[in-house]
Enzyme design. Structure first.
Site, PDB file in Angstrom:
ATOM      1  N   GLY A   1      39.153  47.840  88.075  1.00 19.35           N
ATOM      2  CA  GLY A   1      40.201  46.829  88.154  1.00 19.35           C
ATOM      3  C   GLY A   1      40.271  46.189  89.522  1.00 19.35           C
ATOM      4  O   GLY A   1      41.351  45.848  90.026  1.00 19.35           O
TER       5      GLY A   1
ATOM      6  N   TYR B   1      53.289  53.315  77.342  1.00 19.61           N
ATOM      7  CA  TYR B   1      52.825  53.200  78.723  1.00 19.61           C
ATOM      8  C   TYR B   1      53.112  54.494  79.485  1.00 19.61           C
ATOM      9  O   TYR B   1      52.250  55.018  80.206  1.00 19.61           O
ATOM     10  CB  TYR B   1      53.528  52.019  79.403  1.00 19.61           C
ATOM     11  CG  TYR B   1      53.084  51.779  80.831  1.00 19.61           C
ATOM     12  CD1 TYR B   1      51.796  51.344  81.118  1.00 19.61           C
ATOM     13  CD2 TYR B   1      53.964  51.965  81.897  1.00 19.61           C
ATOM     14  CE1 TYR B   1      51.384  51.109  82.429  1.00 19.61           C
ATOM     15  CE2 TYR B   1      53.570  51.721  83.205  1.00 19.61           C
ATOM     16  CZ  TYR B   1      52.285  51.298  83.467  1.00 19.61           C
ATOM     17  OH  TYR B   1      51.883  51.065  84.760  1.00 19.61           O
TER      18      TYR B   1
END
Length: 302
Positions: free
Chosen positions: A16, A172
């Site tokens: 990322g 999440y």
């Protein structure tokens, strides 16, 4: 702002690395002398991030490689490519992730998107890269979790949110608690097997990045302008990346450490508090075994 110690001679993978804390981490690790591999899903964004790294340090050793953590075939291809090209890997920074999409999406392998991208992909990548990491003299794995992990729980009966109504925040939290279990169980494995590997975890507090926009905007014609608790103290990426950089590069960060901002949401990085669920070693061990089976990966025998 945290100062990265000298990284000359070290090869580092940052997932990322095209934006947010990953981009900042890649830039500062390269500035400290590391050979940085920016692992990104989008090649154009990766090229833009690489240009910023080189603008910071023109002689930096840095490159872009494609990696989609939501596709286990891509994870395996990325790891195979590194195995062909490297003799060892010094540091893996598991930074990439996705946050609270509006509805339940699936990965290429049919897993709930947050579970697959935030945990299963990094888990598989870590296991597949362990032979390279163990070939390095002082290897490290730093895994980004979230303060939301404090409220997370692992539901072994429905890890992919197929049987119950989908709740994005709860999904999440589960994925980020799993990341913490990954980091701590890897530290336990390393200690039991006598590896020199250091495994750490970090959370960024309330750091403003596109993570808070990209997930909620999925499937929508207009980008969601979503800012949780906009009146709360927050940081930009250069400050928010401090915790993961401390976890990835600081010689004082012990294996099994969990690091975060001093004041929870903001502040200089320091050891963070682990609640009872985070310290549940039995759940961490069970989760590791389940993830090995799901991803068809396992730690080296040695």
């Amino acid at each position: 702002m945290y100062t990265v110690p000298d990284q000359t001679g070290r090869t580092v993978v940052v997932t990322g690395a095209n934006s947010g804390t990953g981009r900042e981490a890649a830039k500062r690790l390269a500035a400290a002398g590391a050979h940085v591999i920016l692992a990104v899903r989008n090649p154009d964004k990766g090229a833009d991030a690489l240009a910023e790294v080189l603008a910071t340090r023109p002689d930096a050793r840095a490159e872009v490689r494609l990696l989609d953590l939501a596709d286990l075939a891509s994870v395996r291809a990325f790891a195979d490519g590194l195995a062909r090209d490297l003799d060892g890997l010094d540091t893996l920074v598991n930074n990439a992730g996705v946050m609270v999409p509006p509805v339940r999406y699936e990965t290429a392998d049919g897993h709930e998107l947050q579970w697959g991208t935030n945990f299963l992909g990094p888990f598989a990548l870590t296991n597949l890269l362990l032979p390279l990491l163990l070939a390095a003299p002082e290897p490290r794995v730093a895994t980004m979790t979230s303060g939301v992990a404090n409220r997370g729980s692992i539901d072994f009966g429905d890890l992919d949110w197929e049987r119950r109504p989908y709740r994005a925040w709860a999904a999440y939290g589960q994925s980020k608690l799993a990341d913490l279990h990954l980091a701590r169980h890897l530290a336990h494995l390393a200690a039991r097997r006598g590896w020199t590997l250091v495994s750490t975890a970090a959370h960024p507090g309330f750091t403003r990045t596109n993570l808070q926009v990209t997930g909620p905007s999925m499937g929508k014609e207009r980008q969601v302008r979503w800012s949780p608790g906009s009146l709360l103290p927050s940081m930009d990426a250069p400050e928010g990346a401090g915790s993961i950089l401390l976890a990835a590069a600081d010689p004082g960060a012990a294996s099994g450490a969990y690091l975060g901002p001093r004041f929870g949401l903001v502040g200089e990085p320091r050891p963070a508090r682990l609640n009872r669920r985070m310290r549940d070693d039995a759940t961490a061990g069970r989760l590791w075994s389940v993830a090995e089976e799901i991803t068809s990966t396992a730690v080296p025998a040695r």
